[in-house]
Design an enzyme around this catalytic site. Structure first.
Site, short mmCIF file in Angstrom:
data_model
loop_
_atom_site.label_atom_id
_atom_site.label_comp_id
_atom_site.label_asym_id
_atom_site.label_seq_id
_atom_site.Cartn_x
_atom_site.Cartn_y
_atom_site.Cartn_z
CD GLU A 102 24.85 3.31 23.26
OE1 GLU A 102 24.96 3.86 22.16
OE2 GLU A 102 25.66 2.47 23.67
C1 FAD Z 1 16.52 5.30 17.10
C2 FAD Z 1 17.62 4.30 17.16
C3 FAD Z 1 18.93 4.73 17.20
C4 FAD Z 1 19.98 3.79 17.23
N1 FAD Z 1 21.27 4.23 17.19
C5 FAD Z 1 22.27 3.31 17.02
C6 FAD Z 1 23.61 3.73 16.74
O1 FAD Z 1 23.92 4.92 16.73
N2 FAD Z 1 24.55 2.78 16.51
C7 FAD Z 1 24.26 1.45 16.53
O2 FAD Z 1 25.14 0.65 16.29
N3 FAD Z 1 22.99 1.02 16.79
C8 FAD Z 1 22.00 1.92 17.01
N4 FAD Z 1 20.71 1.49 17.25
C9 FAD Z 1 20.44 0.08 17.30
C10 FAD Z 1 20.09 -0.42 18.69
O3 FAD Z 1 21.23 -0.39 19.50
C11 FAD Z 1 19.47 -1.81 18.53
O4 FAD Z 1 18.18 -1.62 17.99
C12 FAD Z 1 19.42 -2.56 19.84
O5 FAD Z 1 20.70 -2.87 20.29
C13 FAD Z 1 18.61 -3.87 19.73
O6 FAD Z 1 18.92 -4.60 18.58
P1 FAD Z 1 17.73 -5.10 17.61
O7 FAD Z 1 16.91 -3.91 17.29
O8 FAD Z 1 18.32 -5.85 16.51
O9 FAD Z 1 16.87 -6.04 18.53
P2 FAD Z 1 17.17 -7.58 18.83
O10 FAD Z 1 18.60 -7.76 19.17
O11 FAD Z 1 16.59 -8.38 17.75
O12 FAD Z 1 16.33 -7.79 20.16
C14 FAD Z 1 14.92 -8.01 20.16
C15 FAD Z 1 14.51 -8.35 21.60
O13 FAD Z 1 15.18 -9.55 22.01
C16 FAD Z 1 15.87 -9.35 23.22
N5 FAD Z 1 17.10 -10.12 23.22
C17 FAD Z 1 18.03 -10.21 22.27
N6 FAD Z 1 19.04 -11.00 22.67
C18 FAD Z 1 18.73 -11.42 23.92
C19 FAD Z 1 19.35 -12.27 24.89
N7 FAD Z 1 20.55 -12.79 24.69
N8 FAD Z 1 18.73 -12.47 26.08
C20 FAD Z 1 17.54 -11.92 26.34
N9 FAD Z 1 16.90 -11.12 25.46
C21 FAD Z 1 17.49 -10.86 24.27
C22 FAD Z 1 16.17 -7.84 23.24
O14 FAD Z 1 16.37 -7.38 24.58
C23 FAD Z 1 14.90 -7.28 22.60
O15 FAD Z 1 13.90 -7.17 23.57
C24 FAD Z 1 19.67 2.42 17.27
C25 FAD Z 1 18.34 2.00 17.26
C26 FAD Z 1 17.33 2.92 17.19
C27 FAD Z 1 15.91 2.42 17.12
#
Ligand code: FAD
Length: 618
Positions: free
Chosen positions: A441
């Site tokens: 989220e």
């Molecule tokens: C069990 C599970 C259920 C999920 N359900 C859904 C769903 O129903 N629908 C959906 O669309 N998604 C879903 N997600 C996806 C989830 O919302 C994303 O994993 C999350 O938003 C983070 O994206 P990412 O994993 O690509 O991490 P990244 O975006 O790669 O982030 C990696 C790290 O970098 C940090 N970071 C990234 N950008 C910045 C910035 N600008 N400034 C500072 N720090 C930053 C983040 O905070 C994090 O610590 C789900 C994920 C999981 C694991």
């Protein structure tokens, strides 16, 4: 006896005594509700949570998780019965308007039901929550035809729903998405792309799944400005409402996760065979704005996850601490081992957890109440005020409650000692299950960026000012109460420090100094979370204190000893004494650190960004 999930006496305290939910029933929108009905709803919801949902908690984690087999995804087998009973017994969509098949319940009341159900099994309730979130989007932004086609079956739980934002290379940066939408002659769109981590993305609980999918129409600009939102069903829907052909939404796999193993987290491939049709929802290129409705609701739901698991961990830890006999009481001459609740460190841990859980409960329910008040507001000014509270508090509810949920479950595990780390007790599962709430989220960092860079300055800072005014009003009232005077002083100092820090952030931003706030947005959010949680606890203590005065007077308990003895004999007195204790503990142990933690933020040390990347080695 505790249901081991949620303290229902405290639920009633927040709803009845602190928020005064009865006030809502004076408005036409909630005129069909009464306090008797609320009480019955809470009693029945508790029963349903304990008897129907809770038995699936361990099962769906250890023996019967969501699985992907031969190209098909399955929810835990044990979820089917409670899922169907939720639908049949009218628990599926209590918040939704009656005309769509819901019960038009106030959000504050629905929040309390959702705490019970979520504490019993959050993974199961995710199937429901996502479906309703998607249905809500269609109600608000869909055409009449789309509403008729999709919403009724969703609100009945016959069809499921999801939210499809994330892609392998577009997580926090949603604007980087690559899923595309190509115009078709009949006004629909051909959708192509891959979404990952989609909760409830595929499963066998429902006969169809309706996916709201973010995609870019060919030729539209890059970034979030070029994103549109599409309704993409797993099976197409014929004009007569019956299910049509498969819509080329293929499931790539289900993730193998650390927790919430009952929730099916899918990779979805849209249009692998060039045959996936989507309908535009709302206007073109307004996809992000529209999706934010669902995301804001889901953020509040994710904050609730922290509360749900934290609450269940607290109830279990109290029970264990009263039963587990270990070590002598170091303050007594006896060498007999005692229940561990007698050890001061265990007491401190339980008090820390209790105060946080109660503060978070009050914060979440108050947010629900603000949503209700906004809906029944009679003037635009009033509505803007209540909406403003929801705006500023949403990232705090999401990030603070989910981070604290993890801390609570971890501390609860310490109370269990080695047994807490083992699977025969549920604490290890609570800890695993709640961690994801800090990530999905929008990670908690993304929430904190939203708070600092958008929400603090919204409406020229009016929302922040209104929140501070509420806190200061409580401080002034508590200063008049002898037993809360000292705590009110700590609260006042913390509130002033928050106002001062907000000014400092404003000064930094206006002078173009972004790095100082950027490094510490997440730290700031957590400190602000402590201040608002402390405020909710102080507000509760004021009410509890008045109740205690009346009870003491009636019983003639006019010395501290007599009042203490009264608490040992009388559960109501013990409850109110516990409410005052939660606020006093939080005020004396957490709030005095606020000013110093903000002082650290003002130092704005930049070592972490000044050091060359190479110094991190690897
Ligand atoms: C069990 C599970 C259920 C999920 N359900 C859904 C769903 O129903 N629908 C959906 O669309 N998604 C879903 N997600 C996806 C989830 O919302 C994303 O994993 C999350 O938003 C983070 O994206 P990412 O994993 O690509 O991490 P990244 O975006 O790669 O982030 C990696 C790290 O970098 C940090 N970071 C990234 N950008 C910045 C910035 N600008 N400034 C500072 N720090 C930053 C983040 O905070 C994090 O610590 C789900 C994920 C999981 C694991």
């Amino acid at each position: 006896m505790s249901n081991l999930l949620v303290n229902t006496r405290d639920q009633r305290f927040v709803l009845y005594e602190q928020l005064g939910i009865e006030k809502l029933f004076a408005y036409p929108k909630y005129a069909d509700f009464s306090m008797d009905m609320v009480d019955m709803v809470l009693t029945e919801a508790e029963k349903f949570a304990v008897e129907e949902i809770m038995p699936t908690y361990e099962k769906a984690d250890k023996e019967d998780p969501a699985v992907f087999k031969d190209g098909k995804a399955y929810a835990p087998k044990c979820f089917h019965e409670p899922y169907n009973k939720l639908r049949e017994a009218g628990w599926y969509a209590p918040l939704f308007p009656v005309e769509y098949g819901g019960q038009g319940m106030p959000k504050a009341l629905q929040t309390s039901i959702s705490e019970l159900f979520g504490a019993a099994n959050y993974a199961l309730m995710m199937y429901v929550g996502l479906t309703l979130g998607a249905a809500g989007l269609i109600i608000e932004y869909g055409t009449e035809e789309q509403i008729n086609k999709y919403v009724y079956n969703m609100v009945q739980g016959v069809w499921g729903g999801t939210m499809c934002l994330t892609e392998p290379n577009a997580g926090s940066d949603v604007g980087a998405l690559r899923t595309s939408a190509k115009r078709l002659p009949d006004g629909t769109f051909s959708i192509t792309g891959t979404k990952c981590f989609i909760s409830s993305g595929d499963h066998d609980l429902t006969e169809n799944i309706i996916h709201p999918v973010l995609a870019r129409i060919e030729g539209d600009p890059p970034g979030t400005k070029g994103i549109s939102l599409f309704i993409v069903p797993k099976y197409r829907v014929n004009d007569d409402g019956s299910l049509g052909e498969f819509n080329d939404v293929k499931t790539g796999n289900l993730e193998h996760k650390m927790g919430i193993k009952g929730s099916a987290t899918a990779t979805l491939n849209f249009g692998e065979d060039g045959n996936c049709i989507g309908e535009l929802l709302g206007n073109e290129r307004e996809g992000m704005r529209i999706m934010f409705k669902m995301m804001n609701e889901a953020r509040l739901g994710t904050g609730m996850q922290g509360l749900d698991h934290g609450s269940a961990a607290l109830e279990h830890a109290i029970q264990y601490a009263k039963e587990r006999i270990q070590s002598r009481d170091m303050t007594s001459a006896s060498h007999e081992p005692v229940p561990i609740i007698r050890h001061p460190d265990i007491r401190r841990s339980l008090m820390w957890i209790k105060s946080h859980v109660e503060g978070m409960r009050s914060l979440n329910y108050w947010t629900g109440y603000c949503i209700d008040m906004s809906e029944i507001a009679e003037t635009e000014e009033e509505r803007a005020k209540w909406d403003g509270f929801v705006e500023i508090i949403t990232p705090i509810v999401k990030a603070y409650c989910s981070d604290k949920g993890v801390e609570i479950c971890s501390l609860a595990m310490d109370i269990y000692g080695g047994y807490g780390y083992c699977q025969e007790y549920p604490i290890e599962q609570y800890l695993r299950d709640c961690k994801i709430a800090t990530i999905y989220e929008g990670t908690n960092t993304i929430q904190s960026l939203d708070l600092v860079f958008r929400k603090l300055g919204q409406r020229k800072g009016e929302n922040a000012k209104n929140l501070l005014a509420e806190i200061n009003d409580t401080v002034a009232k508590c200063k008049e109460i002898e037993r809360l005077k000292e705590s009110a002083g700590y609260m006042e100092e913390a509130s002033n420090a928050l106002a001062d820090m907000m000014m400092q952030i404003g000064t930094w931003l206006m002078s173009g100094e972004f790095m100082s706030p950027l490094i510490n947005t997440r730290v700031f959010l957590m400190i602000m979370g402590d201040v608002v949680t402390g405020w909710r606890l102080m507000d509760a203590a004021k009410i509890a204190s008045e109740k205690l005065d009346a009870l003491y007077k009636e019983a003639g308990a006019d010395t501290p000893e007599a009042q203490r003895d009264f608490g040992k004999d009388n559960v109501e007195v013990a409850f109110y004494q516990g409410k005052v204790a939660s606020a006093k503990y939080f005020a004396a142990n957490i709030l005095p650190t606020v000013k110093d933690r903000f002082r650290v933020l003002k130092i704005a040390d930049k070592t972490c960004v000044e050091v060359v990347e190479e110094s991190f080695t690897v």
